[in-house]
Motif scaffolding. Structure first.
Motif, PDB file in Angstrom:
ATOM      1  N   THR A 118       1.445  40.492 -94.052  1.00  0.00           N
ATOM      2  CA  THR A 118       0.855  39.550 -94.996  1.00  0.00           C
ATOM      3  C   THR A 118      -0.271  38.764 -94.335  1.00  0.00           C
ATOM      4  OG1 THR A 118       3.062  39.255 -95.966  1.00  0.00           O
ATOM      5  CG2 THR A 118       1.370  37.682 -96.624  1.00  0.00           C
ATOM      6  N   GLU A 119      -1.322  38.470 -95.086  1.00  0.00           N
ATOM      7  CA  GLU A 119      -2.396  37.605 -94.595  1.00  0.00           C
ATOM      8  C   GLU A 119      -1.832  36.208 -94.320  1.00  0.00           C
ATOM      9  OE1 GLU A 119      -5.655  38.189 -93.853  1.00  0.00           O
ATOM     10  OE2 GLU A 119      -5.092  40.296 -94.085  1.00  0.00           O
ATOM     11  N   PRO A 120      -2.285  35.549 -93.243  1.00  0.00           N
ATOM     12  CA  PRO A 120      -1.685  34.276 -92.837  1.00  0.00           C
ATOM     13  C   PRO A 120      -1.666  33.196 -93.910  1.00  0.00           C
ATOM     14  CG  PRO A 120      -3.122  35.098 -91.109  1.00  0.00           C
ATOM     15  CD  PRO A 120      -3.305  36.001 -92.283  1.00  0.00           C
ATOM     16  N   TRP A 121      -2.721  33.141 -94.744  1.00  0.00           N
ATOM     17  CA  TRP A 121      -2.798  32.047 -95.721  1.00  0.00           C
ATOM     18  C   TRP A 121      -2.483  32.513 -97.147  1.00  0.00           C
ATOM     19  CZ3 TRP A 121      -2.686  27.296 -93.939  1.00  0.00           C
ATOM     20  CH2 TRP A 121      -3.152  27.070 -92.630  1.00  0.00           C
ATOM     21  N   ALA A 122      -1.752  33.608 -97.265  1.00  0.00           N
ATOM     22  CA  ALA A 122      -1.329  34.064 -98.590  1.00  0.00           C
ATOM     23  C   ALA A 122      -0.399  33.028 -99.214  1.00  0.00           C
ATOM     24  CB  ALA A 122      -0.614  35.406 -98.481  1.00  0.00           C
ATOM     25  N   VAL A 123      -0.499  32.869-100.531  1.00  0.00           N
ATOM     26  CA  VAL A 123       0.345  31.897-101.237  1.00  0.00           C
ATOM     27  C   VAL A 123       1.814  32.293-101.154  1.00  0.00           C
ATOM     28  CG1 VAL A 123       0.846  30.902-103.501  1.00  0.00           C
ATOM     29  CG2 VAL A 123      -1.528  31.224-102.795  1.00  0.00           C
ATOM     30  N   VAL A 124       2.059  33.593-101.335  1.00  0.00           N
ATOM     31  CA  VAL A 124       3.418  34.150-101.241  1.00  0.00           C
ATOM     32  C   VAL A 124       3.358  35.364-100.326  1.00  0.00           C
ATOM     33  CG1 VAL A 124       5.327  35.194-102.506  1.00  0.00           C
ATOM     34  CG2 VAL A 124       4.004  33.360-103.567  1.00  0.00           C
ATOM     35  N   SER A 125       4.333  35.493 -99.445  1.00  0.00           N
ATOM     36  CA  SER A 125       4.320  36.617 -98.510  1.00  0.00           C
ATOM     37  C   SER A 125       4.729  37.916 -99.194  1.00  0.00           C
ATOM     38  CB  SER A 125       5.282  36.344 -97.352  1.00  0.00           C
ATOM     39  OG  SER A 125       6.620  36.549 -97.764  1.00  0.00           O
ATOM     40  N   ASN A 126       4.375  39.020 -98.585  1.00  0.00           N
ATOM     41  CA  ASN A 126       4.939  40.303 -98.981  1.00  0.00           C
ATOM     42  C   ASN A 126       6.397  40.340 -98.515  1.00  0.00           C
ATOM     43  OD1 ASN A 126       2.569  41.408-100.132  1.00  0.00           O
ATOM     44  ND2 ASN A 126       1.787  41.847 -98.093  1.00  0.00           N
ATOM     45  N   PRO A 127       7.236  41.197 -99.118  1.00  0.00           N
ATOM     46  CA  PRO A 127       8.656  41.228 -98.758  1.00  0.00           C
ATOM     47  C   PRO A 127       8.887  41.532 -97.272  1.00  0.00           C
ATOM     48  CG  PRO A 127       8.288  42.407-100.813  1.00  0.00           C
ATOM     49  CD  PRO A 127       6.930  42.098-100.259  1.00  0.00           C
ATOM     50  N   VAL A 128       9.801  40.779 -96.677  1.00  0.00           N
ATOM     51  CA  VAL A 128      10.198  40.974 -95.273  1.00  0.00           C
ATOM     52  C   VAL A 128      11.646  41.452 -95.252  1.00  0.00           C
ATOM     53  CG1 VAL A 128      10.522  39.876 -93.033  1.00  0.00           C
ATOM     54  CG2 VAL A 128       8.663  39.114 -94.531  1.00  0.00           C
ATOM     55  N   PRO A 129      11.920  42.659 -94.735  1.00  0.00           N
ATOM     56  CA  PRO A 129      13.305  43.161 -94.697  1.00  0.00           C
ATOM     57  C   PRO A 129      14.185  42.264 -93.833  1.00  0.00           C
ATOM     58  CG  PRO A 129      11.716  44.919 -94.280  1.00  0.00           C
ATOM     59  CD  PRO A 129      10.945  43.644 -94.211  1.00  0.00           C
ATOM     60  N   ILE A 130      15.294  41.816 -94.379  1.00  0.00           N
ATOM     61  CA  ILE A 130      16.163  40.894 -93.647  1.00  0.00           C
ATOM     62  C   ILE A 130      16.849  41.596 -92.469  1.00  0.00           C
ATOM     63  CG2 ILE A 130      18.301  41.249 -94.946  1.00  0.00           C
ATOM     64  CD1 ILE A 130      16.768  37.886 -93.784  1.00  0.00           C
ATOM     65  N   VAL A 131      17.042  42.912 -92.572  1.00  0.00           N
ATOM     66  CA  VAL A 131      17.639  43.673 -91.467  1.00  0.00           C
ATOM     67  C   VAL A 131      16.727  43.634 -90.245  1.00  0.00           C
ATOM     68  CG1 VAL A 131      18.351  45.962 -90.699  1.00  0.00           C
ATOM     69  CG2 VAL A 131      18.971  45.184 -92.983  1.00  0.00           C
ATOM     70  N   GLU A 132      15.438  43.709 -90.486  1.00  0.00           N
ATOM     71  CA  GLU A 132      14.441  43.640 -89.409  1.00  0.00           C
ATOM     72  C   GLU A 132      14.530  42.299 -88.684  1.00  0.00           C
ATOM     73  OE1 GLU A 132       9.763  43.109 -89.834  1.00  0.00           O
ATOM     74  OE2 GLU A 132      10.397  45.135 -90.392  1.00  0.00           O
ATOM     75  N   VAL A 133      14.696  41.234 -89.450  1.00  0.00           N
ATOM     76  CA  VAL A 133      14.813  39.893 -88.880  1.00  0.00           C
ATOM     77  C   VAL A 133      16.088  39.781 -88.054  1.00  0.00           C
ATOM     78  CG1 VAL A 133      15.083  37.446 -89.445  1.00  0.00           C
ATOM     79  CG2 VAL A 133      13.457  38.851 -90.725  1.00  0.00           C
ATOM     80  N   LYS A 134      17.174  40.304 -88.590  1.00  0.00           N
ATOM     81  CA  LYS A 134      18.466  40.249 -87.885  1.00  0.00           C
ATOM     82  C   LYS A 134      18.404  40.990 -86.558  1.00  0.00           C
ATOM     83  CE  LYS A 134      23.417  40.887 -88.742  1.00  0.00           C
ATOM     84  NZ  LYS A 134      24.439  41.334 -89.727  1.00  0.00           N
ATOM     85  N   ASP A 135      17.770  42.142 -86.551  1.00  0.00           N
ATOM     86  CA  ASP A 135      17.648  42.928 -85.318  1.00  0.00           C
ATOM     87  C   ASP A 135      16.848  42.174 -84.256  1.00  0.00           C
ATOM     88  OD1 ASP A 135      19.118  44.974 -86.403  1.00  0.00           O
ATOM     89  OD2 ASP A 135      17.382  46.210 -86.963  1.00  0.00           O
ATOM     90  N   LEU A 136      15.784  41.515 -84.663  1.00  0.00           N
ATOM     91  CA  LEU A 136      14.969  40.749 -83.718  1.00  0.00           C
ATOM     92  C   LEU A 136      15.756  39.597 -83.106  1.00  0.00           C
ATOM     93  CD1 LEU A 136      11.456  40.520 -85.405  1.00  0.00           C
ATOM     94  CD2 LEU A 136      11.972  41.466 -83.166  1.00  0.00           C
TER      95      LEU A 136
END
Length: 321
Positions: free
Chosen positions: A228-246
């Motif tokens: 997603t572009e840094p100043w986007a009003v709303v982000s594109n979807p972020v997979p929660i599994v990806e976040v958990k793994d990190l």
């Protein structure tokens, strides 16, 4: 802009550059874009003095040049003047992320507007040596490259409003040339503001819940930038599994790892609505309302002020807006 804003701009410029720069900038603030000859006439100053002031303002990116009908008009960049008040915050941010060497590099750039790369490295090395800090040109070059890669610094010539230009005058006057040194760097305010925004959001969730929730939000924002572009009003979807793994790989927040699903559920249900679920595959993905969250923060600040000044009933009335 308001009268009070103009007063702040005048004070900032007067303290940094003196009365002459402040007076010309104040005129541009009041009357809008002006040509060189307009400034000379209205300010009743010698042409070389006006040119000198414009050169200073251009060097620090505090004015831009507009070209209607092939006429150069100079416009004050009000936001950039006000951003100078944030310079101490920029310096603290860089020191925290990149260390003391990078802090001195940034200080030199902020002091000079833009700096030739070679001069910047030599001046910084000299300063560090004087305070008995071990540093070498290669190590400083590496720090400088890191700041450029992270986009805190950008090539001076890449800014269209600060490009090499000529001020047109009458035939009796020589044009003023604003030369740009080869491989010079200046700051990228947008990158600093992006970090300050993210730090504000993370800090708000730390105060609202705890450090585990704040870390989850921090990683979500970090992964948002991948897609997603840094100043986007709303982000594109972020997979929660990806976040958990990190978070598991970092292994710095055992409680967050142990209760990850519960933290996700609590943050999803929070009335800030900063993160909300989209889709169901692989645990689902979350979008972040980067603009909406600041609307929520603003309302909460208003509610807090009203509650302190009046009573709980008035606070309830505001909440039911």
């Amino acid at each position: 802009m308001s009268y009070q804003c103009g007063k702040v701009i005048s004070l900032v410029l007067q303290e940094r550059f003196g009365d002459l720069v402040e007076s010309i900038a104040n005129y541009l603030y009041k009357y809008g874009p002006c040509s060189l000859l307009q400034l000379k006439k209205q300010m009743e100053l010698p042409l070389p003095k006006v040119k000198e002031v414009l050169a200073v303002l251009l060097k620090y990116s505090l004015i831009s040049i507009k070209h209607p009908n092939n006429t150069d008009l100079y416009a004050l960049e009000c936001n950039r003047v006000l951003w100078m008040l944030r310079y101490p915050t920029y310096i603290k941010l860089i020191k925290r992320k990149f260390g003391g060497d990078a802090e001195v590099l940034l200080e030199e750039i902020l002091q000079k507007g833009y700096v030739n790369e070679t001069d910047l490295l030599e001046i910084t090395l000299e300063r560090l040596t004087k305070i008995s800090v071990a540093a070498t040109l290669p190590s400083l070059q590496e720090k400088l490259n890191s700041l450029v890669i992270a986009k805190y610094l950008i090539n001076f010539s890449s800014q269209p409003e600060i490009k090499e230009d000529t001020v047109k005058t009458d035939e009796k006057d020589k044009p003023m040339e604003i030369s740009t040194p080869i491989k010079a760097w200046t700051i990228n305010p947008d990158r600093f503001h992006q970090d300050l925004r993210d730090d504000f959001i993370v800090s708000a969730f730390a105060n609202r819940f705890d450090n585990n929730a704040a870390e989850l939000i921090r990683v979500l924002i970090q992964q948002m930038y991948v897609r997603t572009e840094p100043w986007a009003v709303v982000s594109n979807p972020v997979p929660i599994v990806e976040v958990k793994d990190l978070i598991k790989k970092m292994n710095n927040f055992p409680q967050l790892i142990a209760h990850f699903d519960q933290y996700v559920a609590v943050l999803e249900q929070d009335n800030s609505k900063f993160m909300y679920k989209v889709g169901e595959a692989s645990g689902g993905s979350f979008q972040l309302g980067m603009k909406h969250i600041f609307t929520v923060f603003a309302w909460e600040i208003c509610e807090h002020i009203v509650l302190e000044k009046f009573d709980s009933k008035s606070g309830s009335y505001i909440s039911s807006r």
